[in-house]
Design a protein around this motif. Structure first.
Motif, PDB file in Angstrom:
ATOM      1  N   ALA A 420      23.672 -58.405  -4.265  1.00  0.00           N
ATOM      2  CA  ALA A 420      22.654 -59.251  -3.637  1.00  0.00           C
ATOM      3  C   ALA A 420      21.467 -58.370  -3.265  1.00  0.00           C
ATOM      4  O   ALA A 420      21.621 -57.401  -2.526  1.00  0.00           O
ATOM      5  N   GLN A 424      21.173 -64.681   1.632  1.00  0.00           N
ATOM      6  CA  GLN A 424      20.764 -65.955   2.242  1.00  0.00           C
ATOM      7  C   GLN A 424      21.046 -65.925   3.741  1.00  0.00           C
ATOM      8  O   GLN A 424      22.073 -65.418   4.190  1.00  0.00           O
ATOM      9  N   PRO A 432      18.752 -66.617  -1.433  1.00  0.00           N
ATOM     10  CA  PRO A 432      19.427 -65.541  -2.166  1.00  0.00           C
ATOM     11  C   PRO A 432      18.700 -65.075  -3.427  1.00  0.00           C
ATOM     12  O   PRO A 432      18.125 -65.870  -4.166  1.00  0.00           O
TER      13      PRO A 432
END
Length: 673
Positions: A420, A424, A432
């Protein structure tokens, strides 16, 4: 430095890092500022004269470290996907500093006192469920980090964490260097006989890219049994390839593995646990070492028996005496051809990478979850090979960004993974941005990238991790996306593999790259039949690695593992999984999952998660398969929750009961259907 791109949020859509502006020289100043700023923020919380509240303590900690979060996500993605000597040197410097930074926060007595006070009064705080869980997880995190140890024990803990961070970095960089240097250089195409034309062409292109013009280079994947072993006709070349694979890390990583296992055992004892494994699983869904040991040992006897039956079948087609490790995959292909009229190489022309991505992976996600994908050529990634896609809901509501980095290169570590780049969070107002990395051989310019079915399956698997990140719908960044126990995180990605062979998905992407003809249905049937032959090998190969990890991390404090190769041999023998012709999927000296990538005492998670996966595949089939209603339920009850709800609770909420192991045993041929 006032123009550092990490010092402020990215102005790009979804706060995509501004890769066009980021340079290696930006990293260290950003880490310096990020570390200092977070310590200042934490000190303000710890030293506050105001009574502790959830908002001024826990939420304040969640908001802290913005610069550090931004630079850390980008830097460690680059260190894996596109490293260079500058990044490697920085990584060696930074990892012990980051370990010390974590200790400075979690061993802050004043800060822990505020967290503990809130935890004691949690029933009276009127918190919603996610906030209450966050408070409980923070309290647990501080305890597991040593907050209640004496000052002397805390000092020793800091020393252990610093040495382990340095050792993990050295281990990973040794593997990177050895894997690159151990690539097999061959003089002519005749030595590659048995490989497909496109694979030979890719080896020539790899040779050119690595400075061996006119030669052919097979780069090593991160696991033991290289995929080319199934096809190479030349037995001597197969032997050389496997020897290079198995020999990686032998110069330094054996001693590092033994040292790290010893340090981890000492740290676990300091924190009140019998072993590092006991420390790890206490915070996983397994909870106890007995639960993991029981499952692994239940699987060993039937797996070894199945492998022995397969070995007998291989011996029948061998003209070179007893089956050696470098023969197994090759002879298995012969058995599949003779028994099932199946040759895996025949399928490659039907699996062109771009079509698999668009018409397979993305198509399945659109059918199951209603997602839409739009390539954003106006947005750039961290390498020219990276492609950026905007992901939206069926009604056009923006969801996030997905980056696809599919091809191998000399600057990328082996394997496949998801990261990532932006997590988020409702609290931080971020959506995200996730990336999938694979290591598909890059074709020569103008040539198609053709995949094996194993690579197709890997792409679906990694995209399952991406969905877990994209579907995250939590308030606090602590819980975002894949922030779940290690022995649960592989479960959603394994479920996503089911769509690779779903008839309506397969028909959409499995088309000959030249003629457009669909993959013949009978070929799929033969592949399924042939795939059953080899389950013994695959299960033994996996269990060998899982039990090696377990052996290293169940030693007690004060134990001396001694020589790594001798320890490994004895561990496999003791577990009943020592099959000479089936090397473990990872040997100790290149087992980066457990010595540098966060899976220590956790490699069992793949098959632990597969119990949930197989049971979930049954649920989809029982409820009509590829239906939006099914996808919506799975997303709502499980994928969207991240770590905000206990993982097994999300499973029970989704499935309506506890998981059953029988579907896994049937899948792997260890129990009759």
């Amino acid at each position: 430095m006032t123009t550092n791109p990490f010092f402020s949020p990215s102005p790009l859509p979804y706060e995509l890092p501004p890769f066009a502006e980021i340079r290696d020289e930006h990293y260290l100043p950003a880490f310096e500022r990020g570390l200092a700023e977070q310590l200042e923020e934490v000190a303000a919380v710890s030293g506050s004269q105001e009574p502790p509240t959830f908002e001024n303590t826990i939420v304040a900690l969640e908001r802290s470290g913005a610069v550090l979060r931004r630079v850390r996500n980008v830097f460690f993605n680059q260190s894996s996907a596109d490293t260079n000597p500058v990044v490697q040197e920085l990584e060696a410097q930074l990892n012990p500093r980051l370990a010390a930074h974590s200790d400075a926060i979690h061993l802050d007595a004043g800060l822990f006192a505020r967290v503990a006070s809130l935890h004691d009064d949690r029933a009276e705080l009127g918190l919603d469920a996610e906030s209450l869980r966050l408070l409980e997880r923070y309290h647990t995190m501080f305890l597991r980090a040593g907050a209640q140890l004496s000052p002397e024990d805390q000092q020793r803990l800091r020393e252990l964490n610093a040495e382990l961070a340095t050792a993990a970095t050295s281990f990973q960089q040794n593997i990177f260097d050895d894997t690159r240097d151990a690539a097999l250089v061959l003089d002519g195409p005749e030595e590659l006989a048995g490989l497909s034309e496109d694979a030979i062409s890719a080896a020539a292109e790899n040779g050119r890219a690595r400075g061996h013009d006119g030669k052919y280079v097979i780069s090593l994947k991160n696991f033991s049994n290289q995929t080319e072993l199934a096809s190479l006709d030349n037995r001597e070349v197969r032997e050389r390839l496997l020897e290079r694979s198995l020999g990686r890390g032998a110069k330094g990583n054996g001693k590092l593995a033994a040292r790290m296992a010893t340090l981890r055992a000492e740290r676990a004892a300091l924190l009140g646990y019998d072993s590092h494994a006991a420390y790890v699983v206490a915070d996983q869904t397994a909870l106890t070492t007995d639960a993991v040991t029981g499952m692994l040992h239940r699987l060993v006897p039937p797996a070894v028996a199945m492998a022995e039956r397969e070995a007998a079948a291989l011996a029948a087609v061998s003209d070179t005496g007893p089956i050696q490790a470098w023969d197994w995959a090759y002879r298995s292909q012969q058995v599949r051809k003779e028994r099932y009229a199946f040759d895996a190489a025949v399928m490659r022309p039907y699996f062109e990478a771009d079509r698999v991505l668009h018409d397979g992976v993305f198509f399945a996600a659109s059918q199951v979850y209603g997602l839409r994908f739009t390539e954003r050529t106006d947005l750039v990634g961290y390498h020219p090979d990276v492609r950026v896609f905007e992901v939206s809901e069926e009604d056009g509501t923006p969801l996030g960004l997905y980056l696809a980095d599919l091809f191998a290169r000399g600057s990328k570590r082996g394997g496949a993974w998801m990261n990532a780049l932006v997590g988020q969070s409702g609290l931080l107002g971020t959506r995200p941005v996730v990336v999938n990395n694979l290591n598909i051989a890059k074709p020569a310019p103008g040539e198609p990238a053709l995949l094996t079915f194993a690579e197709v399956n890997t792409l679906f698997h990694e995209f399952g991790h991406a969905l877990h990140g994209l579907f995250s719908d939590v308030r606090y960044p602590f819980f975002a996306g894949t922030a779940v126990p290690r022995d649960f995180v592989e479960y959603p990605s394994q479920v996503n593999e089911m769509w690779a062979l779903r008839p309506e998905v397969l028909a959409n992407y499995a088309k000959h790259h030249e003629t457009g003809e669909p993959l013949p249905a009978e070929l799929i049937e033969r592949m399924a039949e042939a795939d059953a032959f080899g389950q013994g090998f695959r299960t033994v190969e996996y269990l060998g690695a899982a039990l090696l990890d377990w052996a290293w991390h169940t030693i007690g404090a004060g134990s001396d593992p001694g020589d790594a190769q001798a320890f490994e041999a004895e561990a496999l023998k003791a577990a009943g999984i020592a099959v000479p012709a089936i090397p473990p999927r990872y040997r100790s000296t290149y087992f980066s999952h457990v010595f540098s990538n966060g899976y220590s005492a956790g490699y069992y998670s793949y098959i632990w998660s597969e119990v949930l996966d197989a049971d979930t595949v049954d649920w989809f089939e029982e409820n009509g398969g590829m239906r939006r209603a099914n996808g919506d339920t799975f997303r709502r009850e499980l994928l969207s929750k991240g770590g905000s709800v206990d993982s097994l609770t999300t499973y029970r909420n989704f499935r309506g009961r506890d998981p059953k192991i029988e579907p896994l045993l049937v899948r792997r041929g260890l129990l009759p259907a």
